[in-house]
Design a protein around this motif. Structure first.
Motif: not given
Length: 190
Positions: A86-87, A145-146, A150-155
């Motif tokens: 992410r960073f 962005i997508f 996705r990485t922030y929404v997924a558990r």
């Protein structure tokens, strides 16, 4: 399958940019050799003389650096380190956005100097080639962005997310290589 599909799609994009290069060189050749009253090809000379090569070089370095940060993000994704990925993808997004901002600034400067899409054939080719590339960079920024979203929404970070991160890197590196060639042709081949 995602990686293979991405590569096939990039091959079609390569053909698109090859057509733009063919148009650029063909029209440049015809314009430089057969323009009535312009045997020395001053149209191309006037157009290229308006370009701010040091500014465009700095903007190019920013885009190349974004490819480096993207690849560092890929290495992190391949190792399952979502925070590090992410960073580096956020850094890549920021650098890509700066590149687009630089292009907009350059367009505004050239427009002010009289080089527009309608001013002459050089202006048309310049804006078509660099503009389509800019649209591709913008598309890559949207894809980042997508992927990040996705990485922030997924558990948890999954293999599929890592594959998506790698696939977007293929696209980003492709856009980077295309720009290096465009930059060399437009800014240095005078």
């Amino acid at each position: 399958m995602v990686a293979v599909g991405t590569m096939i799609w990039l091959a079609s994009e390569l053909m698109f940019f090859a057509a733009l290069f063919a148009a650029y060189f063909t029209i440049r050749s015809v314009t430089n050799h057969s323009t009535a009253g312009d045997p020395a090809g001053t149209l191309w000379h006037q157009g290229t003389s308006m370009l701010n090569v040091p500014f465009a070089l700095a903007n190019t370095i920013i885009l190349v650096l974004s490819s480096v940060t993207c690849q560092i993000g890929v290495f992190a994704a391949e190792h399952g380190n979502v925070k590090k990925m992410r960073f580096w993808y956020i850094v890549t997004f920021i650098l890509g956005s700066i590149f687009i901002g630089g292009q907009v600034f350059e367009y505004a400067s050239l427009w002010h100097e009289g080089l527009t899409l309608q001013s002459d054939v050089y202006g048309s080719l310049f804006y078509l080639a660099t503009g389509f590339h800019g649209l591709h960079v913008t598309g890559g920024l949207i894809a980042f962005i997508f992927v990040l979203g996705r990485t922030y929404v997924a558990r948890r970070f999954t293999h599929e997310q890592a594959v998506s991160a790698v696939a977007i890197s293929y696209y980003w590196h492709f856009v980077d290589v295309v720009w290096i060639i465009l930059f060399s042709v437009i800014y240095f081949l005078k």
